[in-house]
Design a protein around this motif. Structure first.
Motif, PDB file in Angstrom:
ATOM      1  N   ASP A 176     -66.395  18.681   3.928  1.00 18.58           N
ATOM      2  CA  ASP A 176     -67.554  18.368   4.765  1.00 18.58           C
ATOM      3  C   ASP A 176     -68.809  19.156   4.362  1.00 18.58           C
ATOM      4  OD1 ASP A 176     -68.462  16.935   7.230  1.00 18.58           O
ATOM      5  OD2 ASP A 176     -68.930  18.997   7.829  1.00 18.58           O
ATOM      6  N   ALA A 220     -70.685  17.280   1.698  1.00 17.76           N
ATOM      7  CA  ALA A 220     -70.788  15.825   1.884  1.00 17.76           C
ATOM      8  C   ALA A 220     -72.251  15.396   2.046  1.00 17.76           C
ATOM      9  CB  ALA A 220     -69.984  15.410   3.104  1.00 17.76           C
ATOM     10  N   LYS A 257     -74.765  13.789   4.112  1.00 14.37           N
ATOM     11  CA  LYS A 257     -74.839  13.516   5.551  1.00 14.37           C
ATOM     12  C   LYS A 257     -76.214  13.006   5.940  1.00 14.37           C
ATOM     13  CE  LYS A 257     -71.735  17.357   6.610  1.00 14.37           C
ATOM     14  NZ  LYS A 257     -71.585  18.579   7.422  1.00 14.37           N
TER      15      LYS A 257
END
Lengths: 373, 373
Positions: free
Chosen positions: B138, B141, B143
């Motif tokens: 995450d 990532a 986003k």
């Protein structure tokens, strides 16, 4: 893309070769040098001063190695022969057109890239590339002049529910004079290419740097993004719809660029241009959105007809170009008709080139000084 | 790079496999998905939730296709088998470490890339890449947060008589607040990589965007350029001298960046960091140039000893990291010694990773909040 010209030339060669076999074969000048777009330190592929390309591939246990580039054999391409050192070697049967060419290597029936060459995104895959030095290559050379930047941006796109990538060329000095604003060209790649094409294959940033250094143009920004927004299956153009890309470009990218860069945020400060499929997109979107762009350019990408344009007063420039090995008469005729109808229309034919990047490098160099006058 | 851990694991597997043959083989979960760094539209290579990688290569007439990645066979790698449909298929013998791996495909003795995967510059060639999803992916990532730009610059270099390429990460908002200045990290790649590595393989721009969006760091610029300035023959490190690169970095690039970007142009506003060979360069250059940088970071790239540092007062931070599969004790011991000598030193060990990019992504994420306090 070059099928027509290849087919014609192949027909010619078949005759002359069969008649004269060895005796009439052109002498190949042995001044081969590594292609300028090889991977660092790689000796092959090479090109010579006549435009021949020579390949060398290591695959000691292979049965067959064929390079897709060149004119040899019934299917085109260059069939390599295995030498005593175990390397597969071969030279194109004739000189290649000047400029950049995509290619790949078929090894025992599988399609791979040449480990010696840099890769460029074309035909929906990263392909090998080779550069045949052009007599006029100076205009896109890396020179000791002030250089602009190519900025990768990630802009929010609600319509596609992601952040999308674009590249923005900002001219030398953009970072310094913090009050100056710049017009913007939205510049599209062709089918199977992506937003990297105009920088990597087109050297559009170097063309701009050089034109600016020579005082031939007033600086502007160039924005390049991916134009095959809805091509899920990468299959071809049959299912292509303009709306998804038009939404990304007009409703999402342009507002982002206007908000984040110092632009002339009016139709007078916006051009759209594209090569091949990007020309088709330019044609459709400029006609759909006459209040967004005022300068239009189609590079090997169709023509405008006067009756397609709703409001002539909104069009400041129409530029249409192609290579002399494409359909130059169509381009010239279209511009003649547009001029007769009162448009500021300009045609350009790239001499000796086909549906390839040297046509588009040259076209852009001709287009740039005409923009935003 | 992973030879040690591969050798150990191979030794273990050899024993267990020979003893238990079929019965003890781990069950492979059939939830394979295309790797996230595949070429657009490509189904293979694939990875599953356990970290196995599965390959599929078309080469119908080949005798042998071996993928360099994986643990199978005496030499490592994964030997593919030709299926009835003519495609070569195979799955790694065990799960791969989380994160990014380079690989290539040997077809009948020739080294090529996997046509399905994107390419990344490593080992002085553009290699195939695959991404094994990490449990903590995450943090790097893409986003829906404001994104900074990665700017390609071409800066003049008298010492090498050319314009050299670098990439500059500018944080979100850089273009808007025209008076704000930013500290700068000069961030180096490893041996055989280049100035594209930290963005392409490292996702350093996304790590920054995410840390900034979470309010965990104060924004800074990152500058990445090529660090193997004098490696003409691409052979190895034996002929490596620091001077050519040090001159490019300190005498040419830094002044260009300070002149063309809004930087904090003092030692307090400058960090140097590097991975592997880039750590070695960071170590040497920061010690050579104590009046240029004040924050130092070595990522799998050696350690500092207190006796190497001439003036302790000029060093604001020393960050040293590696993967738990490298030599973590060396890193921890070095930092312990530095702390005892009064330095602001921090160690970080990336759990379960070796000399690969997940180690360095995580290291950068740990480093960033410590900089320019």
């Amino acid at each position: 893309m070059k099928q027509n010209s290849i087919a014609k030339l192949w027909g010619f060669m078949l005759c002359s070769c069969m008649a004269f076999a060895q005796t009439n074969a052109p002498a190949i000048t042995e001044d081969f040098k590594p292609s300028t777009v090889n991977q660092p330190g790689q000796e092959y592929p090479q090109v010579n001063s006549q435009g021949y390309a020579r390949f060398q591939i290591a695959a000691p246990d292979a049965k067959s190695v064929v390079v897709s580039l060149g004119l040899g054999g019934a299917k085109g391409g260059t069939t390599l022969e295995k030498a005593e050192d175990g390397l597969w070697k071969g030279t194109t049967a004739g000189p290649m057109d000047e400029g950049f060419h995509y290619y790949h290597v078929t090894v025992d029936g599988g399609v791979f890239n040449d480990p010696g060459a840099l890769n460029f995104y074309g035909s929906t895959r990263w392909e090998s590339g080779i550069e045949i030095p052009a007599h006029d290559q100076d205009f896109y050379a890396l020179k000791d002049v002030p250089h602009g930047n190519v900025q990768q941006i990630l802009f929010p796109s609600k319509s596609t529910n992601t952040s999308r990538r674009a590249y923005v060329y900002t001219p030398p000095g953009y970072h310094k004079d913090k009050s100056k604003t710049y017009p913007v060209v939205y510049l599209q790649h062709g089918w199977g290419e992506d937003e990297t094409a105009w920088s990597n294959q087109g050297h559009v940033n170097l063309i701009m740097d050089n034109l600016i250094a020579e005082g031939k143009i007033k600086p502007f920004l160039i924005v390049m993004t991916y134009g095959m927004t809805n091509e899920i299956k990468w299959g071809g153009m049959s299912s292509f719809k303009i709306e998804p890309f038009q939404t990304v470009l007009v409703d999402e990218l342009i507002p982002y660029v206007d908000a984040n860069f110092r632009t002339v945020a009016t139709p007078a400060g916006r051009a759209m241009a594209g090569l091949s499929m990007g020309g088709m997109e330019t044609h459709t979107i400029t006609l759909n959105k006459p209040d967004v762009f005022s300068h239009y350019a189609l590079l090997s990408g169709g023509v405008y007809k006067p009756e397609e344009i709703k409001d002539k007063s909104k069009v400041k420039l129409i530029f249409i170009s192609c290579g002399s090995k494409e359909r130059p008469e169509g381009v010239k005729d279209a511009v003649k008709t547009l001029k007769a109808a009162g448009y500021n229309a300009v045609s350009y034919i790239s001499e000796g080139t086909a549906h390839e990047f040297l046509t588009w490098r040259r076209s852009f160099k001709e287009l740039a000084p005409l923009l935003f006058k």
